[in-house]
Design an enzyme around this catalytic site. Structure first.
Site, PDB file in Angstrom:
ATOM      1  N   CYS A 169      -2.202   9.473   2.587  1.00 38.58           N
ATOM      2  CA  CYS A 169      -1.915   8.797   1.111  1.00 38.58           C
ATOM      3  C   CYS A 169      -2.807   9.026   0.138  1.00 38.58           C
ATOM      4  O   CYS A 169      -2.423   9.060  -1.045  1.00 38.58           O
ATOM      5  CB  CYS A 169      -1.691   7.431   1.478  1.00 38.58           C
ATOM      6  SG  CYS A 169      -2.873   6.377   2.121  1.00 38.58           S
TER       7      CYS A 169
ATOM      8  N   GLU B  15       0.888  -1.073  -0.141  1.00 34.35           N
ATOM      9  CA  GLU B  15       0.091  -0.037   0.095  1.00 34.35           C
ATOM     10  C   GLU B  15       0.949   1.145   0.036  1.00 34.35           C
ATOM     11  O   GLU B  15       1.571   1.638   1.045  1.00 34.35           O
ATOM     12  CB  GLU B  15      -0.927   0.076   1.220  1.00 34.35           C
ATOM     13  CG  GLU B  15      -1.719  -1.285   1.548  1.00 34.35           C
ATOM     14  CD  GLU B  15      -2.872  -1.315   0.451  1.00 34.35           C
ATOM     15  OE1 GLU B  15      -3.521  -0.301   0.024  1.00 34.35           O
ATOM     16  OE2 GLU B  15      -3.547  -2.336   0.528  1.00 34.35           O
TER      17      GLU B  15
END
Ligand code: NAD
Length: 486
Positions: free
Chosen positions: A289, A256
């Site tokens: 993010c 990720e």
């Protein structure tokens, strides 16, 4: 001050084997708020061995009732300790209370509860019927089985959210876990070890390693043949390094990674000015993010969009950086290193010819920590480095587009593919959302990131999915069994 962050290995909360600690730093003041155990390679080895034993020699991987009830208890204890977790998010991750309570902690706690519900949807045994093949008939079943020992390596920005997404899902799947939190947020890992003891998780099923040195423990987990899977959240550069280090033992790697997501505001957005105004990159100082940090607006309404942004940034100018204000959603960035990195991108933006319409300065007057003003650049082109590279700070860049095709092209012209958002009439926005190559898209403010939906990236934003049923299945493998019946 925070309590000391300890290791949690083989069921025991303890200091590093050589007693060494490192300073846990408060981003608001740059002062020391506690000590964290600085694990040695021997400690890491011991944690991996404990997780391996718990997977191979106990019934954790097979006893679904036991683990559901113990993981439920673990999640209950996390929920019961909400106030403590908010305090850690504020002091250690530099979260303002408004951000700590919402995304940082409540998002993680709700996500933990969502995963317990998603667990009930897993089909552990699937009847695949009878088939005649090569002259005989077989009755077939496909079983889902846990992948084994998981090395979970996590970042500092939303530490509880990422820790819960990996640890709860992997434990529910029947795996055992070694969690390695980021050096900047050790306590958010360590407290999970303490609560695991209280929940009665069997020794070795879950382990936590804190370390002041960023790479050592993660490199060991990646290279060790006793670890079956690395589940990593962090920067794209480190993700590549982990994939490389894991290849010798052919482990599965779920990544990720970073993002440079886009918001597209269409000219038929229900309230155009308001839609533009809500795109400010301020929540948790932009350290998210999937945060859409590129704003794409129609060329035909560009001036109106810039005016709306000047108004929203102007109104927000001093409404940040307050440790005590419960409505405050933006504090400092995590560290001196991150502060200097973000400031170097702001300088770069000016050099590249973008026009600063808000912020742009470091703000030592806000405190002795690492404060940077909410910053917005207009007149950006998508080939500029400030439009292509992840800044991971409170910086928004504004890029004009010609028409829907151009907006889609610009949104997709990125090495990343994590999130995004579209504001406009529903059908048109949906057509655009389907063509954006990212793992999540929000339309008109819809919540596309919740604990019961899959989350992850396309392209340079990674591989694999966390959260939701998919997030548990990530830690499972299939086994086909056939019985000859005729
Ligand atoms: P980072 O990559 O520097 O560190 C992440 C973790 O990896 C830390 O625990 C670190 O100690 C460890 N690490 C560092 N070097 C290593 C190595 N060589 N081998 C193994 N492990 C190593 O990232 P960060 O600065 O902590 O976090 C910010 C980054 O994380 C941003 O790029 C952000 O986009 C990304 N992020 C992604 C998601 C997502 O779900 N996609 C969520 C949060 C953060």
């Amino acid at each position: 001050m925070l309590a000391d962050a300890n290791l949690y290995i083989n069921g025991v909360v303890r200091p590093a084997s050589n007693g060494k600690t490192y300073d846990n730093i408060n981003p608001w003041t740059a002062g020391v708020i506690g000590q964290a155990a600085d694990a040695t390679p021997d400690d890491v080895n011991e944690a991996i061995a404990a997780a391996r034993r718990a997977f191979d020699d106990t019934d954790w991987s097979r006893n679904r009732e036991l683990r559901y009830s113990l993981v439920s208890k673990f999640v209950e204890l996390l929920v019961a300790n909400r106030a403590k977790l908010v305090e850690i998010a504020r002091l250690e991750a530099g979260s303002a209370i408004g951000a700590a309570a919402r995304a940082q902690v409540d998002g993680a706690l709700n996500g933990g509860k969502d995963l317990l519900e998603c667990y009930k949807q897993i089909e552990w045994e699937q009847d695949r019927g009878v088939k005649a093949e090569m002259g005989s008939e077989s009755k077939r079943t496909v079983f889902l089985e846990p992948l084994g020992v998981i090395g979970a390596i996590t970042p500092w920005n939303v530490p509880l959210y990422v820790n819960v997404g990996k640890v709860v899902a992997a434990l529910l799947a029947g795996c055992t876990v070694v969690l390695k939190p980021a050096p900047d947020t050790p306590m958010m890992g360590s407290i999970m070890g303490e609560l695991a003891v209280e929940a009665g998780l069997p020794a070795g099923v879950f382990n936590v390693i804190t370390s002041g040195e960023p790479a050592m423990a993660g490199e060991m987990l990646s290279a060790d043949p006793r670890v079956d899977v690395i589940s990593f959240t962090g920067s794209t550069g480190v993700g590549k390094r982990i994939m490389e280090a894991s290849s010798a033992t052919l482990k599965r790697v779920f990544l990720e990674l970073g993002g440079k997501s886009a918001t597209i505001v269409l000219d038929d957005a229900p309230n155009f000015a308001m839609a533009v105004m809500t795109t400010m990159v301020v929540f948790h100082a932009g350290q998210g993010c999937a945060y859409p940090t590129r704003l794409l607006v129609p060329k035909s309404r560009y001036d109106e969009a810039i005016q709306a942004l000047q108004m929203s940034y102007g109104g927000f100018a001093e409404k940040w950086g307050d440790f005590e204000d419960p409505t405050c959603i933006m504090g400092p960035v995590i560290s001196k290193r991150q502060h200097d990195r973000v400031m170097s991108y702001i300088e770069l933006g000016e050099k590249e010819g973008a026009r600063l319409i808000a912020g742009g300065k470091s703000r030592p007057d806000k405190g002795t920590g690492f404060f940077i003003e909410p910053t917005c650049f207009a007149d950006v082109t998508n080939d500029m480095r400030i439009a292509q590279e992840e800044i991971f700070g409170p910086v928004l860049v504004v890029i004009p587009f010609e028409d829907d095709e151009d907006a889609i092209r610009i949104a997709n012209d990125s090495i990343y593919g994590l999130g995004g958002s579209v504001q406009g009439s529903e059908e048109r926005a949906m057509n655009i959302a389907k063509r954006i190559r990212t793992g999540t898209v929000s339309i008109n403010g819809g919540m596309s990131i919740t604990g019961d939906l899959p989350f992850g990236g396309f392209k340079g934003s990674g591989m694999g999915r966390e959260w939701g049923v998919e997030g548990i299945e990530e830690f499972l493998d299939t086994k086909a069994v056939a019985i000859k019946i005729g």
